[in-house]
Design a protein around this motif. Structure first.
Motif, PDB file in Angstrom:
ATOM      1  N   HIS A   5       0.850  -1.197   0.000  1.00 14.82           N
ATOM      2  CA  HIS A   5       0.000   0.000   0.000  1.00 14.82           C
ATOM      3  C   HIS A   5       0.882   1.243   0.000  1.00 14.82           C
ATOM      4  O   HIS A   5       1.703   1.408   0.897  1.00 14.82           O
ATOM      5  N   HIS A   6       0.679   2.080  -1.005  1.00 11.39           N
ATOM      6  CA  HIS A   6       1.558   3.226  -1.216  1.00 11.39           C
ATOM      7  C   HIS A   6       0.814   4.545  -1.058  1.00 11.39           C
ATOM      8  O   HIS A   6      -0.400   4.575  -0.875  1.00 11.39           O
ATOM      9  N   LEU A   7       1.596   5.626  -1.190  1.00  9.60           N
ATOM     10  CA  LEU A   7       1.020   6.963  -1.082  1.00  9.60           C
ATOM     11  C   LEU A   7       0.262   7.328  -2.347  1.00  9.60           C
ATOM     12  O   LEU A   7       0.650   6.956  -3.449  1.00  9.60           O
ATOM     13  N   CYS A  30       8.338   9.220   6.569  1.00 12.32           N
ATOM     14  CA  CYS A  30       8.583   7.880   7.128  1.00 12.32           C
ATOM     15  C   CYS A  30       8.342   6.814   6.059  1.00 12.32           C
ATOM     16  O   CYS A  30       9.143   5.892   5.903  1.00 12.32           O
ATOM     17  N   HIS A  31       7.237   6.936   5.326  1.00 13.84           N
ATOM     18  CA  HIS A  31       6.953   5.937   4.295  1.00 13.84           C
ATOM     19  C   HIS A  31       8.023   5.976   3.207  1.00 13.84           C
ATOM     20  O   HIS A  31       8.564   4.939   2.815  1.00 13.84           O
ATOM     21  N   VAL A  32       8.323   7.177   2.749  1.00 16.45           N
ATOM     22  CA  VAL A  32       9.295   7.337   1.664  1.00 16.45           C
ATOM     23  C   VAL A  32      10.666   6.779   2.076  1.00 16.45           C
ATOM     24  O   VAL A  32      11.369   6.191   1.262  1.00 16.45           O
ATOM     25  N   GLN A  34      11.168   4.243   3.810  1.00 13.66           N
ATOM     26  CA  GLN A  34      11.145   2.775   3.794  1.00 13.66           C
ATOM     27  C   GLN A  34      10.732   2.197   2.447  1.00 13.66           C
ATOM     28  O   GLN A  34      10.785   0.995   2.243  1.00 13.66           O
ATOM     29  N   CYS A  35      10.282   3.047   1.524  1.00 15.13           N
ATOM     30  CA  CYS A  35       9.700   2.545   0.279  1.00 15.13           C
ATOM     31  C   CYS A  35      10.430   3.103  -0.937  1.00 15.13           C
ATOM     32  O   CYS A  35      10.307   4.289  -1.247  1.00 15.13           O
ATOM     33  N   GLU A  36      11.149   2.229  -1.594  1.00 11.05           N
ATOM     34  CA  GLU A  36      11.926   2.657  -2.752  1.00 11.05           C
ATOM     35  C   GLU A  36      11.014   3.143  -3.887  1.00 11.05           C
ATOM     36  O   GLU A  36      11.319   4.110  -4.577  1.00 11.05           O
ATOM     37  N   TYR A  37       9.893   2.453  -4.031  1.00 13.99           N
ATOM     38  CA  TYR A  37       8.948   2.798  -5.100  1.00 13.99           C
ATOM     39  C   TYR A  37       8.462   4.243  -4.949  1.00 13.99           C
ATOM     40  O   TYR A  37       8.487   5.029  -5.908  1.00 13.99           O
ATOM     41  N   CYS A  38       8.037   4.612  -3.733  1.00 14.92           N
ATOM     42  CA  CYS A  38       7.536   5.976  -3.522  1.00 14.92           C
ATOM     43  C   CYS A  38       8.673   6.996  -3.541  1.00 14.92           C
ATOM     44  O   CYS A  38       8.459   8.145  -3.912  1.00 14.92           O
ATOM     45  N   ARG A  39       9.896   6.560  -3.135  1.00 16.11           N
ATOM     46  CA  ARG A  39      11.055   7.468  -3.239  1.00 16.11           C
ATOM     47  C   ARG A  39      11.276   7.863  -4.689  1.00 16.11           C
ATOM     48  O   ARG A  39      11.513   9.012  -5.009  1.00 16.11           O
TER      49      ARG A  39
HETATM   50 ZN   LIG Z   1       5.322   3.364  -1.225  1.00 11.85          ZN
END
Ligand SMILES: [Zn+2]
Length: 215
Positions: A5-7, A30-32, A34-39
């Protein structure tokens, strides 16, 4: 971390544009972290936003202008992205660690009701930013939102109308969704939540309990 589940695109764009409240921005950060996809998505949006400003700062942006900008940009994710300084596999995302340290077990939890603990972060602008710890099998009261609610899962899991959320997942909810999260993990579920406005409970019990929960 197997993040499912992403932003939301709009949330990410507001984040890179610096338009989010402090609490919401913290959850996004915080999410970014931990999440390469959202980065990668954030980086692309940043590039698009920057290019739009440079190329077209005063005239209204048409779809065509956006396409032209996209064509000129290399928006492919960069494989050599700098790794976050904080240990990527830590339960506590880097941006949160500056508030609570590296351990979720050493947080000064305050008991709200049986099986529910909270820890409020220092004032983060409007709304509320808190860590919420809920015992297995406990369900929150059904509620919707007047503004947005962002929840980053740190430990355990919960399930709601949207799906199942595990560590690393973010629930990015707007005011169209009414949900009732249920903790389905063996151990306590811990998440970081930022709400911009008080929740709107949909049941009488929820309305009565709202002053008790404080959100
Ligand atoms: Zn994400």
């Amino acid at each position: 971390m197997n993040i499912k589940h992403h932003l939301d695109e709009a949330t990410l764009f507001s984040y890179v544009a610096g338009a989010l409240g402090q609490g919401t921005a913290l959850v996004v950060a915080c999410h970014v972290s931990q999440c390469e996809y959202c980065r990668d998505r954030a980086r692309q949006l940043e590039a698009i936003g920057g290019a739009l400003l440079e190329n077209n700062s005063l005239s209204p942006v048409s779809d065509n202008a956006l396409l032209q900008v996209l064509e000129r940009l290399d928006v492919r994710p960069q494989a050599t992205a700098a790794a976050p300084a904080h240990a990527a596999d830590s339960e506590v995302p880097g941006p949160l660690a500056s508030y609570i340290g590296d351990s979720l077990d050493e947080v000064a939890w305050k008991r709200l009701v049986a099986g529910v603990w909270v820890y409020d972060l220092p004032a983060q602008g409007k709304g509320l930013t808190r860590l919420l710890r809920v015992a297995p099998g406990k369900a929150a009261l059904p509620h919707s939102h007047r503004g947005s609610e962002l929840t980053q899962l740190l430990r355990g899991s919960f399930i709601d109308e949207v799906g199942r959320f595990c560590p690393g997942d973010v629930a990015d909810l707007d005011d169209r969704i009414t949900h009732q999260p249920l903790v389905d993990s063996e151990h306590d579920c811990i998440c970081l939540i930022a709400t911009e406005f008080p929740l709107r409970y949909t049941t009488l019990l929820g309305k009565l309990a709202q002053p008790l929960f404080g959100f």
